[in-house]
Design a protein around this motif. Sequence first.
Motif, PDB file in Angstrom:
ATOM      1  N   ARG A   1       0.827  -1.204   0.000  1.00  0.00           N
ATOM      2  CA  ARG A   1       0.000   0.000   0.000  1.00  0.00           C
ATOM      3  C   ARG A   1       0.865   1.259   0.000  1.00  0.00           C
ATOM      4  O   ARG A   1       0.589   2.223  -0.713  1.00  0.00           O
ATOM      5  CB  ARG A   1      -0.927  -0.018   1.211  1.00  0.00           C
ATOM      6  N   LEU A   2       1.917   1.232   0.813  1.00  0.00           N
ATOM      7  CA  LEU A   2       2.822   2.383   0.853  1.00  0.00           C
ATOM      8  C   LEU A   2       3.507   2.570  -0.488  1.00  0.00           C
ATOM      9  O   LEU A   2       3.636   3.697  -0.991  1.00  0.00           O
ATOM     10  CB  LEU A   2       3.845   2.203   1.970  1.00  0.00           C
ATOM     11  N   GLN A   3       3.960   1.466  -1.074  1.00  0.00           N
ATOM     12  CA  GLN A   3       4.606   1.552  -2.381  1.00  0.00           C
ATOM     13  C   GLN A   3       3.632   2.054  -3.438  1.00  0.00           C
ATOM     14  O   GLN A   3       3.997   2.823  -4.326  1.00  0.00           O
ATOM     15  CB  GLN A   3       5.170   0.189  -2.779  1.00  0.00           C
ATOM     16  N   SER A   4       2.353   1.618  -3.318  1.00  0.00           N
ATOM     17  CA  SER A   4       1.358   2.045  -4.283  1.00  0.00           C
ATOM     18  C   SER A   4       1.116   3.551  -4.174  1.00  0.00           C
ATOM     19  O   SER A   4       1.037   4.253  -5.180  1.00  0.00           O
ATOM     20  CB  SER A   4       0.052   1.288  -4.061  1.00  0.00           C
ATOM     21  N   LYS A   5       1.019   4.050  -2.939  1.00  0.00           N
ATOM     22  CA  LYS A   5       0.829   5.487  -2.746  1.00  0.00           C
ATOM     23  C   LYS A   5       2.020   6.276  -3.282  1.00  0.00           C
ATOM     24  O   LYS A   5       1.858   7.299  -3.950  1.00  0.00           O
ATOM     25  CB  LYS A   5       0.616   5.796  -1.268  1.00  0.00           C
ATOM     26  N   GLU A   6       3.217   5.804  -2.993  1.00  0.00           N
ATOM     27  CA  GLU A   6       4.404   6.487  -3.469  1.00  0.00           C
ATOM     28  C   GLU A   6       4.476   6.451  -4.991  1.00  0.00           C
ATOM     29  O   GLU A   6       4.849   7.443  -5.635  1.00  0.00           O
ATOM     30  CB  GLU A   6       5.649   5.838  -2.858  1.00  0.00           C
ATOM     31  N   SER A   7       4.115   5.283  -5.563  1.00  0.00           N
ATOM     32  CA  SER A   7       4.121   5.166  -7.016  1.00  0.00           C
ATOM     33  C   SER A   7       3.102   6.114  -7.652  1.00  0.00           C
ATOM     34  O   SER A   7       3.394   6.772  -8.650  1.00  0.00           O
ATOM     35  CB  SER A   7       3.821   3.723  -7.420  1.00  0.00           C
ATOM     36  N   LEU A   8       1.913   6.198  -7.051  1.00  0.00           N
ATOM     37  CA  LEU A   8       0.889   7.110  -7.559  1.00  0.00           C
ATOM     38  C   LEU A   8       1.340   8.565  -7.432  1.00  0.00           C
ATOM     39  O   LEU A   8       1.084   9.385  -8.321  1.00  0.00           O
ATOM     40  CB  LEU A   8      -0.427   6.895  -6.806  1.00  0.00           C
ATOM     41  N   ARG A   9       2.014   8.878  -6.317  1.00  0.00           N
ATOM     42  CA  ARG A   9       2.491  10.249  -6.131  1.00  0.00           C
ATOM     43  C   ARG A   9       3.521  10.612  -7.203  1.00  0.00           C
ATOM     44  O   ARG A   9       3.453  11.687  -7.802  1.00  0.00           O
ATOM     45  CB  ARG A   9       3.098  10.408  -4.741  1.00  0.00           C
ATOM     46  N   ARG A  10       4.481   9.695  -7.446  1.00  0.00           N
ATOM     47  CA  ARG A  10       5.492   9.954  -8.472  1.00  0.00           C
ATOM     48  C   ARG A  10       4.856  10.076  -9.855  1.00  0.00           C
ATOM     49  O   ARG A  10       5.222  10.935 -10.657  1.00  0.00           O
ATOM     50  CB  ARG A  10       6.541   8.845  -8.467  1.00  0.00           C
ATOM     51  N   GLU A  11       3.893   9.206 -10.126  1.00  0.00           N
ATOM     52  CA  GLU A  11       3.221   9.253 -11.420  1.00  0.00           C
ATOM     53  C   GLU A  11       2.445  10.555 -11.578  1.00  0.00           C
ATOM     54  O   GLU A  11       2.428  11.157 -12.659  1.00  0.00           O
ATOM     55  CB  GLU A  11       2.277   8.062 -11.552  1.00  0.00           C
ATOM     56  N   ASN A  12       1.809  11.006 -10.481  1.00  0.00           N
ATOM     57  CA  ASN A  12       1.072  12.264 -10.516  1.00  0.00           C
ATOM     58  C   ASN A  12       2.001  13.439 -10.799  1.00  0.00           C
ATOM     59  O   ASN A  12       1.694  14.322 -11.602  1.00  0.00           O
ATOM     60  CB  ASN A  12       0.352  12.466  -9.191  1.00  0.00           C
ATOM     61  N   VAL A  13       3.161  13.458 -10.123  1.00  0.00           N
ATOM     62  CA  VAL A  13       4.140  14.524 -10.347  1.00  0.00           C
ATOM     63  C   VAL A  13       4.634  14.505 -11.792  1.00  0.00           C
ATOM     64  O   VAL A  13       4.768  15.547 -12.439  1.00  0.00           O
ATOM     65  CB  VAL A  13       5.315  14.387  -9.365  1.00  0.00           C
ATOM     66  N   GLN A  14       4.898  13.316 -12.308  1.00  0.00           N
ATOM     67  CA  GLN A  14       5.375  13.187 -13.684  1.00  0.00           C
ATOM     68  C   GLN A  14       4.329  13.675 -14.683  1.00  0.00           C
ATOM     69  O   GLN A  14       4.650  14.381 -15.640  1.00  0.00           O
ATOM     70  CB  GLN A  14       5.743  11.730 -13.974  1.00  0.00           C
ATOM     71  N   LEU A  15       3.056  13.309 -14.442  1.00  0.00           N
ATOM     72  CA  LEU A  15       1.999  13.745 -15.343  1.00  0.00           C
ATOM     73  C   LEU A  15       1.806  15.256 -15.294  1.00  0.00           C
ATOM     74  O   LEU A  15       1.571  15.903 -16.325  1.00  0.00           O
ATOM     75  CB  LEU A  15       0.680  13.043 -14.980  1.00  0.00           C
TER      76      LEU A  15
ATOM     77  N   LEU B   1       2.202  17.802 -18.363  1.00  0.00           N
ATOM     78  CA  LEU B   1       1.132  18.723 -18.705  1.00  0.00           C
ATOM     79  C   LEU B   1       1.650  20.152 -18.805  1.00  0.00           C
ATOM     80  O   LEU B   1       1.287  20.889 -19.722  1.00  0.00           O
ATOM     81  CB  LEU B   1       0.018  18.641 -17.656  1.00  0.00           C
ATOM     82  N   LEU B   2       2.512  20.542 -17.864  1.00  0.00           N
ATOM     83  CA  LEU B   2       3.077  21.887 -17.903  1.00  0.00           C
ATOM     84  C   LEU B   2       3.910  22.102 -19.167  1.00  0.00           C
ATOM     85  O   LEU B   2       3.838  23.147 -19.809  1.00  0.00           O
ATOM     86  CB  LEU B   2       3.919  22.138 -16.652  1.00  0.00           C
ATOM     87  N   HIS B   3       4.718  21.080 -19.515  1.00  0.00           N
ATOM     88  CA  HIS B   3       5.525  21.194 -20.730  1.00  0.00           C
ATOM     89  C   HIS B   3       4.627  21.311 -21.965  1.00  0.00           C
ATOM     90  O   HIS B   3       4.900  22.106 -22.870  1.00  0.00           O
ATOM     91  CB  HIS B   3       6.444  19.983 -20.860  1.00  0.00           C
ATOM     92  N   ALA B   4       3.562  20.503 -21.990  1.00  0.00           N
ATOM     93  CA  ALA B   4       2.655  20.545 -23.134  1.00  0.00           C
ATOM     94  C   ALA B   4       1.961  21.902 -23.225  1.00  0.00           C
ATOM     95  O   ALA B   4       1.803  22.459 -24.319  1.00  0.00           O
ATOM     96  CB  ALA B   4       1.612  19.426 -23.017  1.00  0.00           C
ATOM     97  N   GLN B   5       1.547  22.449 -22.065  1.00  0.00           N
ATOM     98  CA  GLN B   5       0.902  23.754 -22.070  1.00  0.00           C
ATOM     99  C   GLN B   5       1.859  24.846 -22.508  1.00  0.00           C
ATOM    100  O   GLN B   5       1.470  25.786 -23.210  1.00  0.00           O
ATOM    101  CB  GLN B   5       0.341  24.063 -20.678  1.00  0.00           C
ATOM    102  N   ALA B   6       3.119  24.738 -22.078  1.00  0.00           N
ATOM    103  CA  ALA B   6       4.120  25.726 -22.488  1.00  0.00           C
ATOM    104  C   ALA B   6       4.315  25.701 -23.998  1.00  0.00           C
ATOM    105  O   ALA B   6       4.371  26.743 -24.661  1.00  0.00           O
ATOM    106  CB  ALA B   6       5.441  25.478 -21.770  1.00  0.00           C
ATOM    107  N   LYS B   7       4.427  24.488 -24.568  1.00  0.00           N
ATOM    108  CA  LYS B   7       4.575  24.373 -26.020  1.00  0.00           C
ATOM    109  C   LYS B   7       3.342  24.906 -26.738  1.00  0.00           C
ATOM    110  O   LYS B   7       3.443  25.543 -27.794  1.00  0.00           O
ATOM    111  CB  LYS B   7       4.824  22.912 -26.404  1.00  0.00           C
TER     112      LYS B   7
END
Length: 283
Positions: free
Chosen positions: A68-82, A86-92
Motif C-alpha cells: 500500500r505504501l509503495q502504491s501510494k508512493e508510485s501514484l504520487r510519483r506518477e502524478n508529479v510526472q503527469l 502537462l506543464l511542458h505541453a501547455q508551455a509548447k
Amino acid sequence: MTPSIFARQPLSLRVTAIALIVALVLMWFDSKNPEWFKPIRDTSHASMQPIYQSALLPSYAKHWASGRLQSKESLRRENVQLKSQLLHAQAKLQQQDYILAQNARLQGILSTTRPEQFDLNLAQVIGTDTNLLKQIVVINKGERDGVQVAQTVIDEHGILGQVINVYPNTSRVLLISDEQQSVAVTVKRTGQRAIVTGVGLPTSLSLNYVFKTSDVRVGDVLISSGLGGRIPAGYRVGTIAHIEDTQADNFKSIKVTPAANFVDNAYVLVLQDKERSIRELAN
C-alpha cells in the motif's frame, strides 16, 4: 513378582512411548498401503488449514502495508510526472498560440494597406520612450531603412502615430493617443468631419468640435480624412464609445475607443510614399 522397568516409568513417559510405537506402526502401514490412510490425511490437512492461515496473517499484513505504501508512493510519483508533462505541453501550446497569433497579426497588417500608394516597411516595436508622460514607442527601423520624420505608422487595425525622430537603425513614433497629437477624421456613416485628439491614455481618445445637433452615435466608425495632408486618408482611427452633452458650450463630449492597439503591439507598418521615393531616386 518384580514389576518390569517399563511399568516403573512415569505415566507420561509410558503414554509417550506408546504413542511413538503406534505412530511408527501407522507410518509403516502407510508406507506399505498409502490408500488406507488417505481420508485421514485429507481430513487432518483440512482441519489444519485455518491454523496455517492464521500463522501467515502477520506476513500478509506486512506485505499488504508495504504494498500500500509503495502504491501510494508510485501514484504520487506518477502524478508529479503527469503534472510535469502537462506543464511542458501547455508551455509548447502557448508558444504555438503565440506564433499563430503573430502570423495572423502580420497577415492582418499586410492586408490593411494600399500597396499602390505606399511602400510598406514592416518594423518591430522594441521599446517605449523613457518619458512616462509621453505616448512614444521605439521601432527597429531607421534612416538606413528609408524611414523619415512625419511618416505614418499603422498596425492591422488602424493608425498608431507618426515618426518624430529618426536614427540610423531606430525611430521614435509619437502615438495619436498622446495629448499633443490630433487626426482629422470623417464619420464613416455620415461623412461628417471632426478632429480626434489624444488624452494621454492608451485606451481612449477624444472627438472634438462636434455640435450638439450633429448626427453622431455610439458605435460610429471614424476614418482618417487626410485633411491637411499630414496623415493619409482612409485608415481607421477609432469607434465612438460614449457621448455626453456638455452645458458649457455647444459641443458634445465624445469618447473614442482607438482602433489601433497602443498597449501590446509587436509589429507595425511604416507607410512610405512611393512617389516621394521615386522623386528622391531621380534627383
